[in-house]
Every structure is written in C-alpha cells, then in structure tokens.
Design a protein around this motif. Sequence first.
Motif, PDB file in Angstrom:
ATOM      1  N   SER A  52      52.962  11.118  30.803  1.00 51.22           N
ATOM      2  CA  SER A  52      52.737  12.061  31.898  1.00 51.22           C
ATOM      3  C   SER A  52      52.850  13.486  31.392  1.00 51.22           C
ATOM      4  O   SER A  52      53.321  13.744  30.283  1.00 51.22           O
ATOM      5  CB  SER A  52      53.746  11.829  33.030  1.00 51.22           C
ATOM      6  N   GLY A  53      52.393  14.422  32.211  1.00 52.11           N
ATOM      7  CA  GLY A  53      52.464  15.836  31.886  1.00 52.11           C
ATOM      8  C   GLY A  53      53.595  16.512  32.629  1.00 52.11           C
ATOM      9  O   GLY A  53      54.751  16.146  32.473  1.00 52.11           O
ATOM     10  N   ILE A  54      53.241  17.476  33.494  1.00 50.32           N
ATOM     11  CA  ILE A  54      54.241  18.240  34.235  1.00 50.32           C
ATOM     12  C   ILE A  54      53.894  18.196  35.726  1.00 50.32           C
ATOM     13  O   ILE A  54      52.736  18.287  36.100  1.00 50.32           O
ATOM     14  CB  ILE A  54      54.284  19.699  33.757  1.00 50.32           C
ATOM     15  N   LEU A  77      46.524  12.863  29.196  1.00 45.13           N
ATOM     16  CA  LEU A  77      45.471  11.961  28.737  1.00 45.13           C
ATOM     17  C   LEU A  77      45.204  12.102  27.236  1.00 45.13           C
ATOM     18  O   LEU A  77      44.828  11.137  26.573  1.00 45.13           O
ATOM     19  CB  LEU A  77      44.181  12.193  29.522  1.00 45.13           C
ATOM     20  N   THR A  78      45.399  13.306  26.687  1.00 46.64           N
ATOM     21  CA  THR A  78      45.187  13.475  25.252  1.00 46.64           C
ATOM     22  C   THR A  78      46.283  12.769  24.459  1.00 46.64           C
ATOM     23  O   THR A  78      46.012  12.128  23.443  1.00 46.64           O
ATOM     24  CB  THR A  78      45.140  14.961  24.857  1.00 46.64           C
ATOM     25  N   LYS A  91      49.291  -1.265  26.784  1.00 48.92           N
ATOM     26  CA  LYS A  91      48.756  -0.857  28.077  1.00 48.92           C
ATOM     27  C   LYS A  91      49.148   0.601  28.301  1.00 48.92           C
ATOM     28  O   LYS A  91      50.336   0.920  28.410  1.00 48.92           O
ATOM     29  CB  LYS A  91      49.311  -1.728  29.202  1.00 48.92           C
ATOM     30  N   ALA A  92      48.165   1.481  28.325  1.00 47.53           N
ATOM     31  CA  ALA A  92      48.419   2.911  28.502  1.00 47.53           C
ATOM     32  C   ALA A  92      48.232   3.293  29.967  1.00 47.53           C
ATOM     33  O   ALA A  92      47.147   3.114  30.526  1.00 47.53           O
ATOM     34  CB  ALA A  92      47.478   3.729  27.621  1.00 47.53           C
ATOM     35  N   ILE A  93      49.299   3.795  30.577  1.00 43.36           N
ATOM     36  CA  ILE A  93      49.274   4.177  31.993  1.00 43.36           C
ATOM     37  C   ILE A  93      49.639   5.652  32.098  1.00 43.36           C
ATOM     38  O   ILE A  93      50.641   6.090  31.518  1.00 43.36           O
ATOM     39  CB  ILE A  93      50.250   3.323  32.818  1.00 43.36           C
ATOM     40  N   VAL A  94      48.832   6.425  32.834  1.00 45.30           N
ATOM     41  CA  VAL A  94      49.031   7.867  32.915  1.00 45.30           C
ATOM     42  C   VAL A  94      49.081   8.309  34.384  1.00 45.30           C
ATOM     43  O   VAL A  94      48.044   8.466  35.034  1.00 45.30           O
ATOM     44  CB  VAL A  94      47.905   8.624  32.184  1.00 45.30           C
ATOM     45  N   PRO A  95      50.284   8.485  34.943  1.00 51.17           N
ATOM     46  CA  PRO A  95      50.393   9.031  36.304  1.00 51.17           C
ATOM     47  C   PRO A  95      50.259  10.551  36.272  1.00 51.17           C
ATOM     48  O   PRO A  95      50.903  11.226  35.475  1.00 51.17           O
ATOM     49  CB  PRO A  95      51.808   8.610  36.737  1.00 51.17           C
ATOM     50  N   MET A  96      49.394  11.082  37.137  1.00 53.98           N
ATOM     51  CA  MET A  96      49.114  12.521  37.141  1.00 53.98           C
ATOM     52  C   MET A  96      49.026  13.045  38.561  1.00 53.98           C
ATOM     53  O   MET A  96      48.720  12.309  39.495  1.00 53.98           O
ATOM     54  CB  MET A  96      47.777  12.797  36.440  1.00 53.98           C
ATOM     55  N   GLY A  97      49.265  14.339  38.702  1.00 51.18           N
ATOM     56  CA  GLY A  97      49.049  15.016  39.966  1.00 51.18           C
ATOM     57  C   GLY A  97      47.734  15.769  39.951  1.00 51.18           C
ATOM     58  O   GLY A  97      46.921  15.645  39.030  1.00 51.18           O
ATOM     59  N   ASP A  98      47.543  16.615  40.961  1.00 53.31           N
ATOM     60  CA  ASP A  98      46.283  17.340  41.132  1.00 53.31           C
ATOM     61  C   ASP A  98      45.940  18.196  39.920  1.00 53.31           C
ATOM     62  O   ASP A  98      44.815  18.174  39.409  1.00 53.31           O
ATOM     63  CB  ASP A  98      46.358  18.272  42.354  1.00 53.31           C
ATOM     64  N   HIS A 108      39.965  17.031  30.024  1.00 57.81           N
ATOM     65  CA  HIS A 108      40.416  15.800  29.379  1.00 57.81           C
ATOM     66  C   HIS A 108      40.082  14.576  30.232  1.00 57.81           C
ATOM     67  O   HIS A 108      39.762  13.511  29.705  1.00 57.81           O
ATOM     68  CB  HIS A 108      41.923  15.872  29.113  1.00 57.81           C
ATOM     69  N   PHE A 109      40.155  14.747  31.548  1.00 51.62           N
ATOM     70  CA  PHE A 109      39.852  13.640  32.459  1.00 51.62           C
ATOM     71  C   PHE A 109      38.404  13.179  32.294  1.00 51.62           C
ATOM     72  O   PHE A 109      38.125  11.986  32.128  1.00 51.62           O
ATOM     73  CB  PHE A 109      40.121  14.065  33.904  1.00 51.62           C
ATOM     74  N   ILE A 110      37.465  14.119  32.334  1.00 49.72           N
ATOM     75  CA  ILE A 110      36.062  13.708  32.291  1.00 49.72           C
ATOM     76  C   ILE A 110      35.702  13.117  30.927  1.00 49.72           C
ATOM     77  O   ILE A 110      34.881  12.198  30.833  1.00 49.72           O
ATOM     78  CB  ILE A 110      35.101  14.855  32.674  1.00 49.72           C
ATOM     79  N   HIS A 111      36.326  13.609  29.861  1.00 47.13           N
ATOM     80  CA  HIS A 111      35.975  13.092  28.541  1.00 47.13           C
ATOM     81  C   HIS A 111      36.652  11.744  28.248  1.00 47.13           C
ATOM     82  O   HIS A 111      36.073  10.902  27.551  1.00 47.13           O
ATOM     83  CB  HIS A 111      36.273  14.122  27.466  1.00 47.13           C
ATOM     84  N   ALA A 112      37.841  11.535  28.782  1.00 52.20           N
ATOM     85  CA  ALA A 112      38.458  10.203  28.655  1.00 52.20           C
ATOM     86  C   ALA A 112      37.614   9.179  29.403  1.00 52.20           C
ATOM     87  O   ALA A 112      37.416   8.054  28.933  1.00 52.20           O
ATOM     88  CB  ALA A 112      39.889  10.226  29.193  1.00 52.20           C
ATOM     89  N   ALA A 113      37.097   9.582  30.563  1.00 51.79           N
ATOM     90  CA  ALA A 113      36.211   8.693  31.326  1.00 51.79           C
ATOM     91  C   ALA A 113      34.909   8.450  30.569  1.00 51.79           C
ATOM     92  O   ALA A 113      34.426   7.319  30.483  1.00 51.79           O
ATOM     93  CB  ALA A 113      35.928   9.296  32.703  1.00 51.79           C
ATOM     94  N   ARG A 114      34.350   9.518  30.011  1.00 49.27           N
ATOM     95  CA  ARG A 114      33.089   9.408  29.275  1.00 49.27           C
ATOM     96  C   ARG A 114      33.233   8.473  28.089  1.00 49.27           C
ATOM     97  O   ARG A 114      32.342   7.659  27.808  1.00 49.27           O
ATOM     98  CB  ARG A 114      32.655  10.803  28.811  1.00 49.27           C
ATOM     99  N   ARG A 115      34.350   8.545  27.394  1.00 48.83           N
ATOM    100  CA  ARG A 115      34.559   7.698  26.212  1.00 48.83           C
ATOM    101  C   ARG A 115      34.820   6.242  26.587  1.00 48.83           C
ATOM    102  O   ARG A 115      34.680   5.345  25.774  1.00 48.83           O
ATOM    103  CB  ARG A 115      35.744   8.223  25.402  1.00 48.83           C
ATOM    104  N   ASN A 116      35.280   6.022  27.809  1.00 48.16           N
ATOM    105  CA  ASN A 116      35.671   4.685  28.266  1.00 48.16           C
ATOM    106  C   ASN A 116      36.818   4.118  27.433  1.00 48.16           C
ATOM    107  O   ASN A 116      36.827   2.958  27.037  1.00 48.16           O
ATOM    108  CB  ASN A 116      34.491   3.707  28.258  1.00 48.16           C
ATOM    109  N   ILE A 117      37.815   4.976  27.195  1.00 46.66           N
ATOM    110  CA  ILE A 117      39.004   4.517  26.490  1.00 46.66           C
ATOM    111  C   ILE A 117      39.901   3.764  27.461  1.00 46.66           C
ATOM    112  O   ILE A 117      39.988   4.104  28.645  1.00 46.66           O
ATOM    113  CB  ILE A 117      39.739   5.697  25.823  1.00 46.66           C
ATOM    114  N   ASP A 118      40.545   2.717  26.980  1.00 44.92           N
ATOM    115  CA  ASP A 118      41.300   1.796  27.842  1.00 44.92           C
ATOM    116  C   ASP A 118      42.628   2.407  28.288  1.00 44.92           C
ATOM    117  O   ASP A 118      43.689   2.126  27.732  1.00 44.92           O
ATOM    118  CB  ASP A 118      41.542   0.488  27.089  1.00 44.92           C
ATOM    119  N   ILE A 119      42.537   3.276  29.288  1.00 46.03           N
ATOM    120  CA  ILE A 119      43.694   3.957  29.876  1.00 46.03           C
ATOM    121  C   ILE A 119      43.596   3.829  31.390  1.00 46.03           C
ATOM    122  O   ILE A 119      42.509   3.927  31.959  1.00 46.03           O
ATOM    123  CB  ILE A 119      43.730   5.448  29.480  1.00 46.03           C
TER     124      ILE A 119
END
Length: 274
Positions: A52-54, A77-78, A91-98, A108-119
């Motif tokens: 997670s971040g902040i 996500l990075t 199993k990589a789980i990333v809880p995030m806020g707005d 980072h969100f759009i590129h993690a989605a674009r890559r289709n990395i298993d997160i």
Amino acid sequence: MKQEPFNFKNYIRHRFFPHMWCPGCGHGIVLGSLLRAVHELSLSKNEIVVTSGIGCSSRISGYVDFHSLHTIHGRALTFATGVKLSKPGIKAIVPMGDGDALAIGGNHFIHAARRNIDITAIVMNNRIYGMTGGQFSPLSGCGKKATTAPYETIDRNFDVVELAKSAGATFVARSTVYHADECKNILKKAISHNGFSAVEILTQCPTYYGRKNKEGDAVKMMESYKTNTARIGSKKLAKNPDLIQRGIFVENTHMPEYCRAYDRIIQAAMKGRV
C-alpha cells in the motif's frame, strides 16, 4: 477436509489494534471482506504480499498479518510490480484510496492494467482524501463540497470501471461495503484471476465527505449504497438504468499475463535466441 471456521484474529497484527479509522468508516468492512476471501481461498499467509501507499485505506497493509509493504504515496503498484516480477508465484494485493490509485498513482494504474500484470488492485472509493483533511479527489465529482472546495467542486470524476476497462484490465468489478458478502466473493475471483484485477469498492467517509455534503451518518450513507446501486442484469437496473452498476464487468482469461510473458523473454535470452 473441512475448513476451519473464519476467525479474523488469525489474520491481523494484534499490536496495531484498535485501528485508527474513524467511527463509521467503511474501510474496516473492506478489510473484513478481504480477510474472509483469503480464508475461503485457503491461502497461506506466506503466499500473499499486501502493498500500500499512503492514506486511510493504506493502513490495511499494517493491519494484516501477511508479508506487507507500506510504501510511498501513489507508488504502491510500482512496488507491487517489483515484488511480483521477482516472485511471480505470490498473490499481490494492493489496497488503495482515491489519490493512491487515480491521482498521483493514476499513471501507474493504467500501465499496470495495460501490462496485465497479476496484481489485485482494490480501489476503496470514499470520494475524498480523508487522512489529509478532507480535500476533494478524482472521484468526488461535480457539485460536491470539500475543504479545498468550500463552495463546490467543478472537476468531473473518473469512472473507475470504465477507466480500468479502457486501460486493459482483464478483471474489472465494483461493489460496496453494504454488500460485504458480495465484496468477499468478488475479491475471491479477483485474487484467483491470472492477470490485472481492478476492484472498486464504494465505502463511506462520514467524517469528511458525508458531513460536508450533508449525506448523513455512516448508516445512512451505507443505506444509499443499497438504494442507489443494482447488480448488472437485474430487474432493478432495468427499471432504473441510472443506478450505479455492481458486479463483474470484465473477466478475460485469454490475455497473456505479464510475468509469464517476461519469463519467456528471459528464457529465450538465456538460450541465445534474442
């Protein structure tokens, strides 16, 4: 073999409780749904890394008794990508806020989605920056009030589902904290999915968003999730198409997962076929 009954105490770090969330905050319900999902999947705690971040939502990484990283704002996500590439089997789980997900972390969100990395990316949407004082967020929407918008906001909000779909996420879903059991079932599917999973969960912030926008206490805000949402394909939605849709929007199992594709490149390089 019969599964042991769920006991949340088996999955949390007791020394960090009681938690720091405000009374009525929905984040605890998200945490409960996540822990139940992990339990019902019979996952070992050693199989999971929560990053997670902040922010209010990001406290989850400190509360769960899994491997965890509490990192910097917007970069969860990075960090999770690095963990996943070094240990593809976890199993990589990333809880995030707005903000973590879609403001400073939006790229980072759009590129993690674009890559289709298993997160599994959990976007906890309370439409406000709660921990830093109630500023409006990319999910607040027009006509709302916040400490940084005392008259009203004029910024349009992102639609998390449409954004994730457009960016290429292969699992996209939405639920609310009112529908806690539905959240659990969606999270089970998201965690099991081999690819990038984006799960938006509507969760209330009565302290800042609810109070500033006169939406009532936590109970009233949760009741609004019952009345203002409907499952995809339901009669309720057919009668009122303007309701917020809940359910699974995308479940694509045919796209290559990034870590596996990357491993094929490494194997080819080692054999001198580049």
